[in-house]
Design an enzyme around this catalytic site. Structure first.
Site, PDB file in Angstrom:
ATOM      1  N   TYR A  33      -9.770  15.608  -6.672  1.00 13.81           N
ATOM      2  CA  TYR A  33      -8.865  15.171  -7.555  1.00 13.81           C
ATOM      3  C   TYR A  33      -8.026  16.178  -8.144  1.00 13.81           C
ATOM      4  CZ  TYR A  33      -7.009  12.446 -11.610  1.00 13.81           C
ATOM      5  OH  TYR A  33      -6.258  12.029 -12.440  1.00 13.81           O
ATOM      6  N   LYS A  92      -3.912  17.283  -8.408  1.00 15.67           N
ATOM      7  CA  LYS A  92      -3.000  17.211  -9.335  1.00 15.67           C
ATOM      8  C   LYS A  92      -2.578  18.642  -9.799  1.00 15.67           C
ATOM      9  CE  LYS A  92      -3.448  13.029 -10.502  1.00 15.67           C
ATOM     10  NZ  LYS A  92      -2.173  12.084 -10.389  1.00 15.67           N
ATOM     11  N   ASP A 126       0.819  -1.218   0.073  1.00 13.48           N
ATOM     12  CA  ASP A 126      -0.057   0.047  -0.039  1.00 13.48           C
ATOM     13  C   ASP A 126       0.985   1.112   0.036  1.00 13.48           C
ATOM     14  OD1 ASP A 126      -1.867   1.843   0.250  1.00 13.48           O
ATOM     15  OD2 ASP A 126      -3.073   1.134   2.091  1.00 13.48           O
ATOM     16  N   ASN A 149       3.591   7.197 -10.642  1.00 11.93           N
ATOM     17  CA  ASN A 149       2.429   7.060 -11.325  1.00 11.93           C
ATOM     18  C   ASN A 149       1.002   6.912 -10.736  1.00 11.93           C
ATOM     19  OD1 ASN A 149       0.699   6.381 -13.853  1.00 11.93           O
ATOM     20  ND2 ASN A 149       0.542   4.441 -12.607  1.00 11.93           N
TER      21      ASN A 149
END
Length: 280
Positions: free
Chosen positions: A163, A167, A67, A94
């Site tokens: 989200y 980013k 994890d 990633n």
């Protein structure tokens, strides 16, 4: 097979499917020894088998089920990579995720617990894994490639604001880390994919039939994707490999390459033929 990454050791997070899987396979095919990792043991094994099918020696692949959101998981990744391969040349951050609100709320009404979960994996894990990898990357004069998203751009993203925020913050971290680490010879860059067939939406619970309708809509509307087709994981993997290849990209520092089929370059009014509008 190419050998441009021969002698290099690459760690790719979130490599049990999608962009991470394609990236790990590409690096392995081009000579690198790779550490692949994810939480799903079955999917991670599938990635490993794809690499082996390409004729890569088994001792060039290290698969670690863990994890990434935990400090223990990150320590395991770094320590076992160094133990097996002796060094680390390229870190590909990633792994990422988005989560639906349990009550289907969107925008500012989304529960803040969703914010915490997303920031943990999309941002905090990148920060802490980079810290843990720094020593080895400095020794190798290595590379870091972060995987961001066009959701980080200036346009609003009300469906999944947390989200998009994660980013956007990742892009700033890429820039800041790049200037900090280049003094030690370590380059940091990132790629921002648009719509890519990765299984991301399905992981959020979107049924396969609904996803098919969703992608068909995007592909058939040029205000969504001027290119007319969603990207494939290998499209992004090639950009990651480019940024990881110092011979090809040595003078690129702290930049984000957008790969979205033109999505971020159009506005709704530009997506329609003006002559057709005038004739109507």
């Amino acid at each position: 097979m190419s050998t441009r990454f021969s002698g290099k050791v690459v760690l790719v997070t979130g490599s049990s499917n999608g962009i991470g899987r394609a990236t790990a396979i590409l690096f392995a095919k081009e000579g690198a020894k790779v550490t692949i990792t994810g939480r799903n043991a079955q999917r991670l094994e599938e990635t490993k088998q794809e690499i082996l099918k390409a004729g890569i020696p088994e001792d060039h692949v290290l698969a670690i089920v863990t994890d990434l959101a935990t400090e223990e998981g990150q320590d395991k990744l770094i320590n076992e990579t160094i133990k097996k391969f002796g060094k680390l040349d390229i870190l590909v951050n990633n792994a990422g995720a988005a989560f639906n609100d349990a009550e289907a709320k969107t925008g500012v009404d989304q529960n803040v617990s969703i914010y915490d979960k997303i920031m943990q994996i999309n941002l905090r894990s990148v920060v802490t894994l980079t810290q843990k990898a720094k020593k080895y990357l400095v020794e190798a004069k290595g590379e870091i490639v972060n995987v961001s998203s066009i959701a980080a751009g200036p346009q609003a993203y009300p469906a999944l604001p947390y989200y998009a925020m994660s980013k956007s913050a990742l892009d700033q971290y890429t820039r800041s880390a790049a200037i900090d680490l280049i003094q030690y010879g370590v380059r940091v860059n990132s790629v921002s994919p648009g719509a890519v067939a990765t299984g991301f939406r399905q992981a959020m619970g979107m049924p396969a039939e609904t996803y098919e309708k969703y992608t068909q809509f995007l592909q058939s509307h040029k205000e969504c994707i001027p290119y007319g087709s969603i990207g494939q994981p290998i499209d992004i993997a090639h950009i990651i490999a480019f940024l990881g290849d110092r011979k090809l990209s040595s003078y690129i520092i702290g930049q984000t390459i957008v790969a979205d089929g033109g999505s971020t370059l159009v506005m709704g009014m530009q997506a329609h033929n003006m002559m057709d509008i005038l004739k109507s």
